[in-house]
Design an enzyme around this catalytic site. Structure first.
Site, PDB file in Angstrom:
ATOM      1  N   CYS A   1      64.673  32.780  62.225  1.00 43.34           N
ATOM      2  CA  CYS A   1      65.375  31.568  61.780  1.00 43.34           C
ATOM      3  C   CYS A   1      66.817  31.634  62.280  1.00 43.34           C
ATOM      4  CB  CYS A   1      65.334  31.496  60.252  1.00 43.34           C
ATOM      5  SG  CYS A   1      66.396  30.230  59.529  1.00 43.34           S
TER       6      CYS A   1
ATOM      7  N   GLU B   1      74.878  29.288  54.455  1.00 44.38           N
ATOM      8  CA  GLU B   1      75.760  28.122  54.587  1.00 44.38           C
ATOM      9  C   GLU B   1      76.851  28.113  53.518  1.00 44.38           C
ATOM     10  OE1 GLU B   1      73.710  24.468  55.324  1.00 44.38           O
ATOM     11  OE2 GLU B   1      72.834  25.281  57.154  1.00 44.38           O
TER      12      GLU B   1
ATOM     13  N   ASP C   1      68.653  21.755  67.041  1.00 46.83           N
ATOM     14  CA  ASP C   1      68.302  22.461  65.809  1.00 46.83           C
ATOM     15  C   ASP C   1      68.322  21.436  64.680  1.00 46.83           C
ATOM     16  OD1 ASP C   1      67.844  24.619  63.986  1.00 46.83           O
ATOM     17  OD2 ASP C   1      69.961  24.539  63.441  1.00 46.83           O
ATOM     18  N   SER C   2      67.769  21.841  63.537  1.00 50.27           N
ATOM     19  CA  SER C   2      67.819  20.975  62.366  1.00 50.27           C
ATOM     20  C   SER C   2      69.257  20.793  61.858  1.00 50.27           C
ATOM     21  CB  SER C   2      66.958  21.576  61.261  1.00 50.27           C
ATOM     22  OG  SER C   2      67.358  22.914  61.020  1.00 50.27           O
TER      23      SER C   2
ATOM     24  N   CYS D   1      65.750  25.903  66.832  1.00 51.23           N
ATOM     25  CA  CYS D   1      65.237  25.921  65.456  1.00 51.23           C
ATOM     26  C   CYS D   1      63.928  26.721  65.365  1.00 51.23           C
ATOM     27  CB  CYS D   1      64.995  24.477  65.014  1.00 51.23           C
ATOM     28  SG  CYS D   1      64.410  24.358  63.316  1.00 51.23           S
TER      29      CYS D   1
ATOM     30  N   HIS E   1      69.597  31.037  61.046  1.00 52.74           N
ATOM     31  CA  HIS E   1      70.677  31.512  60.179  1.00 52.74           C
ATOM     32  C   HIS E   1      70.688  33.037  59.993  1.00 52.74           C
ATOM     33  CE1 HIS E   1      70.766  27.278  59.311  1.00 52.74           C
ATOM     34  NE2 HIS E   1      71.681  27.396  58.368  1.00 52.74           N
TER      35      HIS E   1
HETATM   36  N1  DGL Z   1      67.098  25.867  61.652  1.00 54.48           N
HETATM   37  C1  DGL Z   1      66.041  26.202  60.742  1.00 54.48           C
HETATM   38  C2  DGL Z   1      65.163  27.310  61.333  1.00 54.48           C
HETATM   39  O1  DGL Z   1      65.595  28.057  62.176  1.00 54.48           O
HETATM   40  C3  DGL Z   1      66.598  26.640  59.389  1.00 54.48           C
HETATM   41  C4  DGL Z   1      67.167  25.522  58.560  1.00 54.48           C
HETATM   42  C5  DGL Z   1      66.119  24.504  58.172  1.00 54.48           C
HETATM   43  O2  DGL Z   1      65.268  24.787  57.309  1.00 54.48           O
HETATM   44  O3  DGL Z   1      66.135  23.439  58.760  1.00 54.48           O
HETATM   45  O4  DGL Z   1      64.026  27.415  60.982  1.00 54.48           O
END
Ligand code: DGL
Length: 266
Positions: free
Chosen positions: A186, A152, A10-11, A73, A188
């Site tokens: 997403c 976050e 993931d990012s 991600c 989050h």
């Molecule tokens: N993990 C990213 C997503 O699910 C969210 C956070 C980001 O923008 O990197 O798209």
């Protein structure tokens, strides 16, 4: 039986919501998790940059003997899945199709909403996939860029005036369109499930894209043997702050070491 670990990336931290589901659904599986905490967010970046970062993330995971990659991600899944899958000789599972398949199963009215980062929504991938599968659907999308920083910062509880205001701001149009299914596209957003569910009302089914991907992995992969798998965590920025926030996403403390790696040089 295949005891090689599954690579998940993931990012940043958010992909831990998918790891949590993998732990629940496939406790015997070992996992190598990479969170690109040094370069998060991806959701605001150009497709070219997202693909470049994602290739480096995959190269890191492939330095281990893994049996598959789960792209936790949402942004990478919408922008880079086809590229990454074409370049890999092991299965690469993104969140988009598993989420769409689940939405297609649960919608009764055929009015489906999708929320995600700006990059995910701009890609148009969800509409294309849903409408290809069922052209008579009505699909409504909305980018929700403030959700990631709010989550976050722990603004996830019902009754929190900040998150409730932003949820209303982002979701009122989808609610007005009468969607009966809403894809949380997403990493989050599962943490906002209760605030979103309470705003959208009991007739709207929420589809967690990361969890759907974990369930899809369960159906596709040759499973590990018995016992409990081991999860190893790698990040590209400070391990201590990752560990601190991780519990919010994983719903448990990380007891294993978290290692920092130099990702861009791979
Ligand atoms: N993990 C990213 C997503 O699910 C969210 C956070 C980001 O923008 O990197 O798209």
């Amino acid at each position: 039986m295949d005891n090689r670990p599954i690579g998940v990336f993931d990012s940043g931290l958010g992909g831990l919501t998918t790891v949590r589901r993998l732990h629940e659904a496939m406790p015997a599986e070992s996992i190598i998790y990479f969170g690109d905490t040094g370069r998060v967010p991806y959701g605001t970046r150009s497709p070219e940059t997202i693909i470049r970062y994602a290739r480096q993330d995959v190269a890191f995971l492939r330095s281990f003997d893994i049996k598959a990659i789960v792209i936790a991600c949402g942004t990478v899944s919408t922008v880079a899945l086809d590229t990454l899958a074409a370049e890999c000789d092991i299965p690469v599972i993104g969140v988009v199709w598993p989420a769409c398949a689940q939405a297609l199963r649960v919608t009764r009215s055929g009015r489906v909403g999708v929320i995600g980062t700006s990059g995910s929504i701009r890609s148009g991938v969800y509409e294309r996939m849903l409408l290809t599968a069922r052209p008579e659907l009505r699909v409504f999308t909305r980018a929700c860029p403030l959700f990631v920083p709010l989550v976050e910062n722990g603004r996830v509880q019902r009754g929190d005036v900040v998150i409730e205001t932003i949820v209303r701001e982002y979701l009122s149009a989808l609610k007005g369109e009468g969607v009966d299914t809403l894809i949380l596209g997403c990493t989050h957003y599962p943490l906002l499930r209760s605030v979103i569910a309470s705003y959208m009302g009991p007739d709207v089914t929420l589809v967690d894209a990361g969890a759907a991907a974990a369930d899809a992995a369960r159906g596709m992969l040759v499973p590990a043997g018995r016992g409990r798998g081991r999860t190893r965590y790698f990040v590209s920025d400070d391990p201590a702050s990752f560990r601190q926030l991780a519990a919010l996403f994983l719903d448990e403390e990380i007891t294993e070491p978290v290692e920092q790696v130099e990702i861009a040089s791979l």
